[in-house]
Design a protein around this motif. Sequence first.
Motif, PDB file in Angstrom:
ATOM      1  N   ASP A 380      48.113  61.212  49.155  1.00  0.00           N
ATOM      2  CA  ASP A 380      47.633  59.967  48.906  1.00  0.00           C
ATOM      3  C   ASP A 380      48.548  59.350  47.562  1.00  0.00           C
ATOM      4  O   ASP A 380      49.440  60.092  47.071  1.00  0.00           O
ATOM      5  N   HIS A 381      48.220  58.036  47.571  1.00  0.00           N
ATOM      6  CA  HIS A 381      48.576  57.105  46.423  1.00  0.00           C
ATOM      7  C   HIS A 381      47.987  57.631  45.220  1.00  0.00           C
ATOM      8  O   HIS A 381      46.844  57.903  45.332  1.00  0.00           O
ATOM      9  N   VAL A 382      48.513  58.031  43.965  1.00  0.00           N
ATOM     10  CA  VAL A 382      47.928  58.245  42.685  1.00  0.00           C
ATOM     11  C   VAL A 382      48.158  57.469  41.605  1.00  0.00           C
ATOM     12  O   VAL A 382      48.969  56.524  41.796  1.00  0.00           O
ATOM     13  N   GLU A 383      47.417  57.622  40.807  1.00  0.00           N
ATOM     14  CA  GLU A 383      47.238  56.781  39.543  1.00  0.00           C
ATOM     15  C   GLU A 383      47.006  57.851  38.251  1.00  0.00           C
ATOM     16  O   GLU A 383      45.876  58.591  38.441  1.00  0.00           O
ATOM     17  N   LEU A 384      47.830  58.011  37.299  1.00  0.00           N
ATOM     18  CA  LEU A 384      47.776  58.897  36.143  1.00  0.00           C
ATOM     19  C   LEU A 384      47.709  58.189  34.849  1.00  0.00           C
ATOM     20  O   LEU A 384      48.262  57.263  34.427  1.00  0.00           O
ATOM     21  N   GLU A 385      46.550  58.782  33.829  1.00  0.00           N
ATOM     22  CA  GLU A 385      46.751  58.455  32.596  1.00  0.00           C
ATOM     23  C   GLU A 385      47.015  59.422  31.857  1.00  0.00           C
ATOM     24  O   GLU A 385      46.528  60.381  31.672  1.00  0.00           O
ATOM     25  N   ALA A 386      48.015  58.922  30.833  1.00  0.00           N
ATOM     26  CA  ALA A 386      48.411  60.131  29.906  1.00  0.00           C
ATOM     27  C   ALA A 386      47.579  60.484  28.830  1.00  0.00           C
ATOM     28  O   ALA A 386      46.892  59.401  28.177  1.00  0.00           O
ATOM     29  N   ILE A 387      47.320  61.520  28.753  1.00  0.00           N
ATOM     30  CA  ILE A 387      46.445  62.273  27.766  1.00  0.00           C
ATOM     31  C   ILE A 387      46.818  62.044  26.255  1.00  0.00           C
ATOM     32  O   ILE A 387      46.313  61.560  25.289  1.00  0.00           O
TER      33      ILE A 387
END
Length: 465
Positions: A380-387
């Motif tokens: 999949d294409h992904v999107e990540l948010e930095a903690i």
Amino acid sequence: MKGLVLGGVSSGVGKTVATLATIQALSDAGREVQPAKAGPDFIDPSHHEAVAGRPSRTLDLWLCGADGLRRNYARAGLADGARAGTATEPSTPTPDICVVEGVMGLYDGDASSSAMVAAELDLPVVLVVDAKAGMESVAATALGFREYAAEIGRDIDVAGIIAQRAHGGRHERGVREALPDDLEFFGRIPPNEALEIPDRHLGLEMGSESALPRAALREAAETLETDRLLAAAREPTAPERERVDPTAVDATIAVASDRAFCFRYPATIERLRDRADLVTFSPVAGDPVPDCDGVYLPGGYPELHAAALESAGTLAELGARASEGLPVFGECGGLMAMSQSLTTTGEDDAEREPGTGTTHEMAGILPADVTMHDRYQSLDHVELEAIDDTLTARAGETIRGHEFHYSSATVDSDARFAFETVRGSGIDGDHDGLVAYHSLGTYAHVHPESGAFDRFLEFAAGTRE
């Protein structure tokens, strides 16, 4: 640089072979061809490079954004020296036409389909249609693909077709004559077993391993109509904003580069080389870790070379260096190599017989044990948010990437994650990016347009200071 997008009616229709034959045909006609790939793939571009003699560009709307997509295309149209920002003599001439291989079927993919890339760049589409059992139906299929664009309100210019697996004579005439006047017949790819690329998990074998025979490719190229292809190609939409190249940093980055670590975008290497000193090394060959301020472990096939990686000693040294504070950034295969152990299935281990998989020690940087599976675990294409602040992003920032892997990671109870997954599976379904010392390993592959590699360079330079 004018261009064309070769889109397929579906996956498996023969886009890669049609693309390689088109590159060969245009090269034989005296053109300097720049290959490119719509979508995040690393394997098809390796075959492009084997034929064109220059790295294939990655054109993915999700990874790059609209302006990044256009900048990446425009940058591909420069000679090597100009791309690197140097006054040195380029090793390859400036290209004058770009051949873009699509991904899956033309309209497939909600994040970055071939149609989206073609529309964003305003490039015409050459539709690859399997003609082995049809003539009039081939024309009907092409007409339907063109008309569908209007139905969904997309400005997609389907200019004509390449008939894949089509014989000459009556078969070719039947397809050609059935096409309406405003759909061009750009030629055919004859059936030929020599034009089949072996595959394995993650897709085809790499171009450096199983390049198509040049004689068979030239035979296919002769059945394509280069004058029509060149006449249909056009210049793309220019980027609205030119990229402002960041300043150089005082850092040396070591990049793993061998059969186990071979999935890297040309734009990534350019960005690292533009801003820092870059050296390469081979963990499979047992090269010592270079004197550097940061290490990048790209994806690839560590599972095929797990025994060699375990015995060579480079990963053990890398683990020791990471524990002393050396920043190491690994993507997918790089994450696997940074783990405590890697268990193969046997089928994916070049050193063993199928069905006799075994466990190999890896670098031991990250608190995880990785296991290979017979079926892919995520795509999949992904999107990540930095903690929190991390090696590739600051707290609260989001970065986009892509994941495709046949492995899973079992993490220790005290493992620390860098990202929450907004889209995608990551490592545990909710998080990606394992953190240890100053190091980071993710299942996601990212493009330099995401800003992740700029952050990595600045982190490495800051650690040096």
